[in-house]
Design an enzyme around this catalytic site. Structure first.
Site, mmCIF file in Angstrom:
data_model
loop_
_atom_site.group_PDB
_atom_site.id
_atom_site.type_symbol
_atom_site.label_atom_id
_atom_site.label_comp_id
_atom_site.label_asym_id
_atom_site.label_seq_id
_atom_site.Cartn_x
_atom_site.Cartn_y
_atom_site.Cartn_z
ATOM 1 N N GLU A 1 0.884 -1.299 0.057
ATOM 2 C CA GLU A 1 0.025 -0.070 0.169
ATOM 3 C C GLU A 1 0.818 1.218 -0.108
ATOM 4 O OE1 GLU A 1 -1.978 -1.172 3.765
ATOM 5 O OE2 GLU A 1 -2.056 0.856 3.987
ATOM 6 N N CYS B 1 3.430 8.767 0.258
ATOM 7 C CA CYS B 1 3.979 7.754 1.396
ATOM 8 C C CYS B 1 3.915 6.264 0.809
ATOM 9 C CB CYS B 1 3.053 7.897 2.604
ATOM 10 S SG CYS B 1 3.494 6.723 3.776
ATOM 11 N N CYS C 1 6.962 -6.035 7.675
ATOM 12 C CA CYS C 1 8.118 -5.792 8.357
ATOM 13 C C CYS C 1 8.465 -6.740 9.553
ATOM 14 C CB CYS C 1 7.760 -4.391 8.870
ATOM 15 S SG CYS C 1 9.107 -3.557 9.571
ATOM 16 N N CYS D 1 7.304 -3.459 15.760
ATOM 17 C CA CYS D 1 6.796 -2.637 16.698
ATOM 18 C C CYS D 1 5.444 -2.969 17.095
ATOM 19 C CB CYS D 1 7.016 -1.200 16.047
ATOM 20 S SG CYS D 1 8.540 -0.710 15.405
ATOM 21 N N CYS E 1 2.226 -1.224 15.515
ATOM 22 C CA CYS E 1 2.154 -0.840 14.032
ATOM 23 C C CYS E 1 1.472 -2.091 13.131
ATOM 24 C CB CYS E 1 3.569 -0.535 13.557
ATOM 25 S SG CYS E 1 3.665 -0.655 11.575
ATOM 26 N N GLY F 1 7.022 -1.431 5.896
ATOM 27 C CA GLY F 1 8.610 -1.915 5.818
ATOM 28 C C GLY F 1 9.625 -0.809 6.567
ATOM 29 N N GLU F 2 10.455 -1.448 6.703
ATOM 30 C CA GLU F 2 12.089 -0.438 7.221
ATOM 31 C C GLU F 2 12.649 -0.321 6.051
ATOM 32 O OE1 GLU F 2 12.943 0.946 10.074
ATOM 33 O OE2 GLU F 2 14.535 1.317 8.642
ATOM 34 N N SER G 1 12.284 7.491 6.430
ATOM 35 C CA SER G 1 11.894 7.330 7.865
ATOM 36 C C SER G 1 12.415 6.127 8.328
ATOM 37 C CB SER G 1 10.432 7.268 8.142
ATOM 38 O OG SER G 1 10.176 6.882 9.491
ATOM 39 N N SER H 1 12.040 7.413 13.820
ATOM 40 C CA SER H 1 10.920 7.232 14.448
ATOM 41 C C SER H 1 11.374 7.076 16.199
ATOM 42 C CB SER H 1 10.106 5.997 13.964
ATOM 43 O OG SER H 1 9.799 6.343 12.812
ATOM 44 N N LEU H 2 11.234 7.827 16.790
ATOM 45 C CA LEU H 2 11.729 7.737 18.115
ATOM 46 C C LEU H 2 10.684 7.006 19.077
ATOM 47 C CD1 LEU H 2 14.393 8.382 19.384
ATOM 48 C CD2 LEU H 2 13.644 10.460 20.410
ATOM 49 N N HIS H 3 9.644 7.684 19.429
ATOM 50 C CA HIS H 3 8.357 7.134 19.957
ATOM 51 C C HIS H 3 8.574 6.874 21.470
ATOM 52 C CE1 HIS H 3 7.204 7.153 16.089
ATOM 53 N NE2 HIS H 3 7.387 6.093 15.779
ATOM 54 N N ASN I 1 -2.846 6.487 15.354
ATOM 55 C CA ASN I 1 -3.906 6.002 14.857
ATOM 56 C C ASN I 1 -4.431 4.510 15.361
ATOM 57 O OD1 ASN I 1 -4.902 7.346 12.572
ATOM 58 N ND2 ASN I 1 -2.755 7.455 11.672
ATOM 59 N N CYS J 1 0.132 3.526 7.364
ATOM 60 C CA CYS J 1 0.402 2.521 6.388
ATOM 61 C C CYS J 1 0.465 1.150 7.007
ATOM 62 C CB CYS J 1 1.794 2.802 5.588
ATOM 63 S SG CYS J 1 1.541 3.589 4.201
HETATM 64 N N1 SAH Z 1 9.856 1.328 9.238
HETATM 65 C C1 SAH Z 1 9.925 2.773 9.242
HETATM 66 C C2 SAH Z 1 9.037 3.454 8.310
HETATM 67 C C3 SAH Z 1 7.523 3.105 7.949
HETATM 68 S S1 SAH Z 1 6.519 3.562 9.342
HETATM 69 C C4 SAH Z 1 9.733 3.632 10.601
HETATM 70 O O1 SAH Z 1 9.347 3.017 11.492
HETATM 71 O O2 SAH Z 1 10.175 4.854 10.943
HETATM 72 C C5 SAH Z 1 6.396 5.049 9.196
HETATM 73 C C6 SAH Z 1 5.737 5.893 10.495
HETATM 74 O O3 SAH Z 1 4.547 5.457 10.776
HETATM 75 C C7 SAH Z 1 6.616 5.570 11.495
HETATM 76 O O4 SAH Z 1 7.101 6.636 12.361
HETATM 77 C C8 SAH Z 1 5.797 4.572 12.636
HETATM 78 O O5 SAH Z 1 6.157 4.571 13.742
HETATM 79 C C9 SAH Z 1 4.584 5.215 12.241
HETATM 80 N N2 SAH Z 1 3.255 4.566 12.654
HETATM 81 C C10 SAH Z 1 2.963 3.274 12.525
HETATM 82 N N3 SAH Z 1 1.895 2.699 13.038
HETATM 83 C C11 SAH Z 1 1.346 3.967 13.346
HETATM 84 C C12 SAH Z 1 0.150 4.201 13.906
HETATM 85 N N4 SAH Z 1 -0.748 3.027 14.068
HETATM 86 N N5 SAH Z 1 -0.307 5.623 13.988
HETATM 87 C C13 SAH Z 1 0.471 6.439 13.882
HETATM 88 N N6 SAH Z 1 1.826 6.188 13.322
HETATM 89 C C14 SAH Z 1 2.241 4.930 13.180
HETATM 90 FE FE1 SF4 Z 2 8.119 -1.779 10.825
HETATM 91 FE FE2 SF4 Z 2 8.396 0.949 10.992
HETATM 92 FE FE3 SF4 Z 2 6.142 -0.629 11.581
HETATM 93 FE FE4 SF4 Z 2 8.046 -0.592 13.237
HETATM 94 S S1 SF4 Z 2 6.793 1.086 12.731
HETATM 95 S S2 SF4 Z 2 7.033 -2.283 12.607
HETATM 96 S S3 SF4 Z 2 9.678 -0.516 11.946
HETATM 97 S S4 SF4 Z 2 7.067 -0.477 9.545
#
Ligand code: SAH
Ligand code: SF4
Length: 361
Positions: A95, A116, A123, A127, A130, A170-171, A202, A225-227, A300, A343
């Site tokens: 997607e 995007c 992936c 996380c 996600c 994906g990463e 990212s 993506s620190l979080h 989200n 995504c």
């Molecule tokens: N793998 C990479 C890039 C893809 S994810 C990464 O983790 O950075 C892109 C962004 O979407 C990341 O910052 C991720 O943490 C965030 N993301 C994933 N799931 C999400 C959700 N449910 N709500 C908001 N952001 C989310």
């Molecule tokens: Fe993979 Fe990025 Fe999702 Fe983490 S946030 S599972 S690294 S796509």
């Protein structure tokens, strides 16, 4: 990729195509003609490259794949976030998201349309919040499949994309070779011609690859993506933090910033997990160390997962603590919450509906 023996023509760089054609005894202007058919005229088969000799077209078709992405679903309308679900030539689902003008996106002006895009099917990083990671990793996308997302969306939407973020499934840094190849094609004047400063990668924090990126000459942007601002909080939601804890990650970021100037932080706000004033204070220290701006993103919700977004008041308080400590932080009023904008979610819903995946979370 579907046709394992053949490389997709859209995975090739100009000089590679030129060398290949040269070996076949073709004149040197052929590579330019073919790239023009691919990226300016955007034809969908070798057959349509009408100013090439028949014989060459046949030879090209024998040597190279010309894969397309099949559009399975489009969600959303012209003025909102639109989400595209594609089927790859091998049947896997992918997607991409088209985001209309937004003032708070990555380095772009407010009149920019952002896409995007994904770099992998699924992936491996898992996380906890996600949708992309829920179902594991299937495979890397090749460069042609990464580039093709842009081409298909421009075609389907009739809009010109001027900002690219690698924030789909994906990463990206786990598929670094194909990512960099795709960026060269997206950036090249003979390719899609999108300025490097309008391309943002990212990452969830792969420290060694961040160092590699620091040594790349192209001026793309990097978002981390620190979080979580402490190892305890970050490891709870991002398993990658056990492999590259904050100390290791931030040293790689120091190196990156010294070489490339700057990076941005992404920080999803998840209720009761990483949204406390204490985390905001710790986050501000990290941001100051790296002179980084922060994009705060309200979480989200994902079907089947327990996490939720904090109240608007909590989100704003978090932002104000950062600001009090001298850090620039934008709070995204993200679009498309209702169409599963993060995504990975649409693909997950489709797979659930098709009975191809069970959720055990
Ligand atoms: N793998 C990479 C890039 C893809 S994810 C990464 O983790 O950075 C892109 C962004 O979407 C990341 O910052 C991720 O943490 C965030 N993301 C994933 N799931 C999400 C959700 N449910 N709500 C908001 N952001 C989310
Ligand atoms: Fe993979 Fe990025 Fe999702 Fe983490 S946030 S599972 S690294 S796509």
């Amino acid at each position: 990729m579907a046709n394992a023996a053949k490389i997709d023509i859209k995975s090739l760089l100009f000089n590679e195509l030129q060398e290949e054609l040269c070996e076949q005894g073709e004149p040197s202007y052929r590579a330019g003609q073919i790239m023009d058919w691919l990226y300016t005229k955007r034809v969908e088969s070798f057959e349509r490259m009408s100013d090439l000799p028949d014989q060459l077209r046949t030879r090209l078709a024998k040597h190279f794949a010309f894969d397309r992405l099949e559009v399975v679903h489009v969600l959303g309308s012209r003025d909102t976030t639109r989400k595209f679900l594609f089927r790859l030539a091998d049947g896997n689902l992918l997607e991409s998201v088209l985001i209309p003008a937004s003032p708070a996106l990555y380095g772009g002006k407010s009149d920019r349309r952002t896409i995007c895009i994904s770099t992998q099917v699924g992936c491996a990083y898992g996380c906890k919040f996600c949708a992309s990671g829920l179902d594991g990793w299937t495979r890397n996308l090749d460069a042609g499949e990464i580039v093709q997302q842009l081409i298909e969306i421009e075609k389907k939407s009739g809009e010109k994309i001027d900002n690219v973020v690698f924030m789909g499934m994906g990463e990206p840094l786990a598929n670094l070779k194909n990512l960099l190849r795709a960026i060269r094609i997206i950036n090249a004047p003979w390719g899609l011609g999108i300025g490097a400063r309008h391309i943002t990668i990212s990452t969830s924090g792969l420290a060694p690859q961040i160092r590699e990126l620091a040594n790349e000459p192209t001026q793309f942007r990097l978002a981390l993506s620190l979080h979580g601002a402490t190892d305890e909080v970050r490891s709870r939601i991002m398993p990658v933090n056990r492999k590259y804890p904050l100390k290791v990650l931030l040293e790689a970021c120091d190196y990156y910033v010294a070489k490339k100037g700057r990076l941005t932080f992404e920080y999803i706000l998840i209720a009761g997990v990483n949204d406390t004033d204490e985390q905001a204070r710790e986050l501000s220290k990290i941001a100051r160390r790296l002179s980084a701006k922060i994009n705060l993103i309200p979480y989200n919700t994902v079907e089947g997962l327990e996490w939720s977004r904090p109240t608007r008041a909590r989100q704003e308080k978090f932002q104000s603590v950062l600001r009090k400590h001298g850090v620039i932080a934008t709070l995204r009023r993200e679009k498309g919450h209702d169409i599963a904008a993060a995504c990975g979610q649409l693909r997950l819903q489709t797979k659930l509906a098709e009975g191809k995946v069970g959720l055990s979370v």
